[in-house]
Design a protein around this motif. Structure first.
Motif, PDB file in Angstrom:
ATOM      1  N   LYS A   1      36.282  28.781  54.303  1.00 38.47           N
ATOM      2  CA  LYS A   1      34.953  28.602  53.723  1.00 38.47           C
ATOM      3  C   LYS A   1      34.790  29.399  52.437  1.00 38.47           C
ATOM      4  CE  LYS A   1      30.133  29.834  54.722  1.00 38.47           C
ATOM      5  NZ  LYS A   1      29.217  30.426  55.732  1.00 38.47           N
ATOM      6  N   TYR A   2      35.155  30.677  52.479  1.00 37.87           N
ATOM      7  CA  TYR A   2      34.954  31.546  51.316  1.00 37.87           C
ATOM      8  C   TYR A   2      36.021  31.355  50.252  1.00 37.87           C
ATOM      9  CZ  TYR A   2      31.446  33.818  54.193  1.00 37.87           C
ATOM     10  OH  TYR A   2      30.334  34.069  54.969  1.00 37.87           O
ATOM     11  N   LEU A   3      37.264  31.124  50.693  1.00 34.29           N
ATOM     12  CA  LEU A   3      38.334  30.931  49.713  1.00 34.29           C
ATOM     13  C   LEU A   3      38.154  29.640  48.928  1.00 34.29           C
ATOM     14  CD1 LEU A   3      41.422  32.151  51.770  1.00 34.29           C
ATOM     15  CD2 LEU A   3      40.423  33.249  49.758  1.00 34.29           C
ATOM     16  N   LYS A   4      37.670  28.602  49.594  1.00 34.91           N
ATOM     17  CA  LYS A   4      37.422  27.336  48.888  1.00 34.91           C
ATOM     18  C   LYS A   4      36.359  27.520  47.814  1.00 34.91           C
ATOM     19  CE  LYS A   4      37.049  23.393  51.007  1.00 34.91           C
ATOM     20  NZ  LYS A   4      36.649  22.367  51.985  1.00 34.91           N
ATOM     21  N   LYS A   5      35.305  28.252  48.152  1.00 37.14           N
ATOM     22  CA  LYS A   5      34.243  28.484  47.179  1.00 37.14           C
ATOM     23  C   LYS A   5      34.762  29.309  46.012  1.00 37.14           C
ATOM     24  CE  LYS A   5      29.983  28.398  45.676  1.00 37.14           C
ATOM     25  NZ  LYS A   5      29.332  27.153  45.242  1.00 37.14           N
ATOM     26  N   ALA A   6      35.527  30.359  46.311  1.00 36.77           N
ATOM     27  CA  ALA A   6      36.080  31.199  45.249  1.00 36.77           C
ATOM     28  C   ALA A   6      37.035  30.398  44.371  1.00 36.77           C
ATOM     29  CB  ALA A   6      36.811  32.396  45.857  1.00 36.77           C
ATOM     30  N   ASN A   7      37.839  29.549  44.993  1.00 35.98           N
ATOM     31  CA  ASN A   7      38.797  28.738  44.233  1.00 35.98           C
ATOM     32  C   ASN A   7      38.090  27.710  43.363  1.00 35.98           C
ATOM     33  OD1 ASN A   7      40.821  26.029  44.475  1.00 35.98           O
ATOM     34  ND2 ASN A   7      41.784  27.961  43.881  1.00 35.98           N
ATOM     35  N   THR A   8      36.976  27.192  43.848  1.00 40.85           N
ATOM     36  CA  THR A   8      36.179  26.255  43.049  1.00 40.85           C
ATOM     37  C   THR A   8      35.632  26.946  41.802  1.00 40.85           C
ATOM     38  OG1 THR A   8      35.536  25.012  45.024  1.00 40.85           O
ATOM     39  CG2 THR A   8      34.173  24.727  43.061  1.00 40.85           C
ATOM     40  N   LEU A   9      35.212  28.189  41.977  1.00 40.28           N
ATOM     41  CA  LEU A   9      34.666  28.953  40.852  1.00 40.28           C
ATOM     42  C   LEU A   9      35.745  29.379  39.864  1.00 40.28           C
ATOM     43  CD1 LEU A   9      32.168  31.180  42.877  1.00 40.28           C
ATOM     44  CD2 LEU A   9      31.566  29.337  41.281  1.00 40.28           C
ATOM     45  N   ASN A  10      36.943  29.651  40.382  1.00 44.83           N
ATOM     46  CA  ASN A  10      38.049  30.073  39.513  1.00 44.83           C
ATOM     47  C   ASN A  10      39.368  29.571  40.089  1.00 44.83           C
ATOM     48  OD1 ASN A  10      39.825  31.258  37.773  1.00 44.83           O
ATOM     49  ND2 ASN A  10      39.189  33.362  38.156  1.00 44.83           N
ATOM     50  N   PRO A  11      39.728  28.321  39.797  1.00 43.64           N
ATOM     51  CA  PRO A  11      40.923  27.714  40.402  1.00 43.64           C
ATOM     52  C   PRO A  11      42.241  28.307  39.926  1.00 43.64           C
ATOM     53  CG  PRO A  11      39.948  26.247  38.780  1.00 43.64           C
ATOM     54  CD  PRO A  11      38.987  27.367  38.963  1.00 43.64           C
ATOM     55  N   THR A  12      42.226  29.122  38.884  1.00 41.48           N
ATOM     56  CA  THR A  12      43.475  29.690  38.383  1.00 41.48           C
ATOM     57  C   THR A  12      43.712  31.124  38.842  1.00 41.48           C
ATOM     58  OG1 THR A  12      42.455  30.451  36.309  1.00 41.48           O
ATOM     59  CG2 THR A  12      43.384  28.222  36.338  1.00 41.48           C
ATOM     60  N   ASP A  13      42.780  31.711  39.590  1.00 37.24           N
ATOM     61  CA  ASP A  13      43.004  33.069  40.081  1.00 37.24           C
ATOM     62  C   ASP A  13      44.181  33.051  41.046  1.00 37.24           C
ATOM     63  OD1 ASP A  13      41.698  35.945  40.508  1.00 37.24           O
ATOM     64  OD2 ASP A  13      42.360  35.186  42.458  1.00 37.24           O
ATOM     65  N   PRO A  14      45.240  33.808  40.758  1.00 38.23           N
ATOM     66  CA  PRO A  14      46.456  33.717  41.569  1.00 38.23           C
ATOM     67  C   PRO A  14      46.291  34.233  42.993  1.00 38.23           C
ATOM     68  CG  PRO A  14      46.642  35.494  39.959  1.00 38.23           C
ATOM     69  CD  PRO A  14      45.401  34.728  39.611  1.00 38.23           C
ATOM     70  N   ASP A  15      45.504  35.286  43.178  1.00 39.84           N
ATOM     71  CA  ASP A  15      45.329  35.844  44.517  1.00 39.84           C
ATOM     72  C   ASP A  15      44.608  34.871  45.439  1.00 39.84           C
ATOM     73  OD1 ASP A  15      46.558  38.203  43.725  1.00 39.84           O
ATOM     74  OD2 ASP A  15      44.674  39.116  43.093  1.00 39.84           O
ATOM     75  N   VAL A  16      43.543  34.296  44.949  1.00 38.85           N
ATOM     76  CA  VAL A  16      42.785  33.336  45.755  1.00 38.85           C
ATOM     77  C   VAL A  16      43.619  32.084  46.015  1.00 38.85           C
ATOM     78  CG1 VAL A  16      40.791  31.792  45.770  1.00 38.85           C
ATOM     79  CG2 VAL A  16      40.514  34.169  45.072  1.00 38.85           C
ATOM     80  N   ALA A  17      44.303  31.612  44.994  1.00 37.49           N
ATOM     81  CA  ALA A  17      45.149  30.421  45.160  1.00 37.49           C
ATOM     82  C   ALA A  17      46.214  30.663  46.234  1.00 37.49           C
ATOM     83  CB  ALA A  17      45.810  30.056  43.837  1.00 37.49           C
TER      84      ALA A  17
END
Length: 380
Positions: free
Chosen positions: A142-158
């Motif tokens: 739930k949270y990682l998808k939202k974070a990835n939507t906001l910044n899809p290039t962040d390597p840690d979240v990806a």
């Protein structure tokens, strides 16, 4: 450069404080900051302001100095005073999150992050940090998808999001997430390595080979070799598969999977002698030394439920993996005391004794087995 910028910001804040009638020795304080003597800086500021001060800038700087000095409890007290006055202060909320995280208070850290999200529903950092506190793949998602939507290039979240998708066996989604992040940072070897097993799952074997070979030139990594070996197998380059997995075997880091692919590769090359050798190695690797103990535990449960035939079958199943004194002894007792099969009881008591039980640790069991053999056979 960043240090000087930070110091300049701090000094500007101090100038504003001084303008409010508080006399601060900025040169002295700057010296504390430059030498990273944050505890001294906090103590100096606290000596100037009364304990009940409501000056937000002073409280914030005292809190910051204490936090940098590792005096988390003191830092929290000052930040909480600011929070009471300004409950919508995001930097303070993040600082309180950090303090509670460092002190192991996960529930409190989460509550501050949730407050941040309430105030700023597009705060990437808050969603990223919230994911770290979740325990299940679905809640992390739930949270990682939202974070990835906001910044899809962040390597840690990806990376984290792809691992969750992989755990959920959603391989295409995991692959696509990494592909986007890798496109933004083509030299990120960590992301490329994370993508290899996903590419194998999706049948992108040539891609695995190209990326894997590049990664091995940078650093010899067992996981990369493992993924690369599979890709070579599936493109029918059996010798390269064998060569890679042989290298792992030499290093002593082979596993059931690598040995199995070696077995199949030798078979495809019609090298049946080596195929047989590695088939046996695969079987041996797959069997844990604790397997007989696990079966013994299950058998004892059947015994407790008075399911004696099931218990006997299960004990014997454990013996197919390795000889085990405990199982021989338990079978002797089972046939002797419950199934009333004297011949079988004697057989397993004798096998127990032949398997060289420890004379000191198992003295009572040895004596009992000998006495029961004598009683059941009539031979003293």
């Amino acid at each position: 450069m960043k240090i000087w910028i930070s110091l300049s910001i701090i000094l500007l804040g101090l100038i504003n404080i001084s303008a409010q009638g508080v006399k601060i020795d900025t040169e002295k304080l700057l010296g504390f900051y430059e030498t990273q003597r944050y505890a001294d800086a906090a103590q100096y500021l606290q000596s100037i302001y009364p304990d009940n001060t409501q000056d937000l800038k002073a409280l914030t700087q005292i809190a910051y100095c204490n936090m940098m000095a590792g005096k988390l409890s003191e830092a929290e007290k000052s930040y909480l005073k600011v929070y009471a006055i300004q409950p919508d202060n995001l930097p303070v909320l993040f600082s309180l999150t950090s303090i509670n995280s460092r002190r192991g208070n996960a529930s409190q850290a989460k509550s501050y992050l949730q407050r941040i999200i309430e105030l700023d529903s597009l705060n990437f950092s808050a969603y990223k940090q919230m994911a770290a506190y979740e325990d299940t793949p679905d809640s992390k998602l739930k949270y990682l998808k939202k974070a990835n939507t906001l910044n899809p290039t962040d390597p840690d979240v990806a990376y984290d999001l792809s691992m969750v998708y992989r755990e959920l066996k959603q391989y295409q989604q995991a692959y696509d997430i990494l592909k986007t992040a890798i496109a933004a940072d083509t030299e990120n070897f960590t992301l490329q390595q994370a993508q290899l097993p996903l590419s194998n799952q999706l049948g992108k074997y040539q891609e695995v080979i190209e990326t894997g070979e590049k990664l091995l030139k940078n650093r010899a990594d067992a996981n990369v070799m493992n993924d690369l070996g599979q890709a070579y197998f599936y493109v029918k380059d059996y010798q390269k598969c064998i060569d890679l997995y042989k290298a792992l075997e030499v290093l002593g880091i082979q596993n059931e999977g690598t040995l199995y692919y070696m077995t199949l590769s030798y078979r495809e090359l019609k090298d049946y002698n080596n195929a047989a050798v590695y088939a046996q190695k695969t079987i041996d690797e797959a069997i844990s030394e604790h397997t007989p103990i696990y079966y013994a535990a299950l058998a004892s449960i059947y015994e407790a439920k008075n399911q004696y035939n099931d218990a006997a079958t299960t004990y014997k199943r454990g013996l197919t993996f390795a000889n085990n004194n405990m199982i021989y002894y338990r079978l002797g007792l089972l046939y002797d005391l419950h199934l009333k099969q004297a011949k079988n009881a004697v057989t397993y008591y004798q096998m127990y004794l032949k398997n060289k039980p420890d004379l000191k640790k198992e003295k009572e069991q040895i004596e009992y087995a000998k006495s029961r053999i004598a009683a059941l056979t009539g031979i003293k």
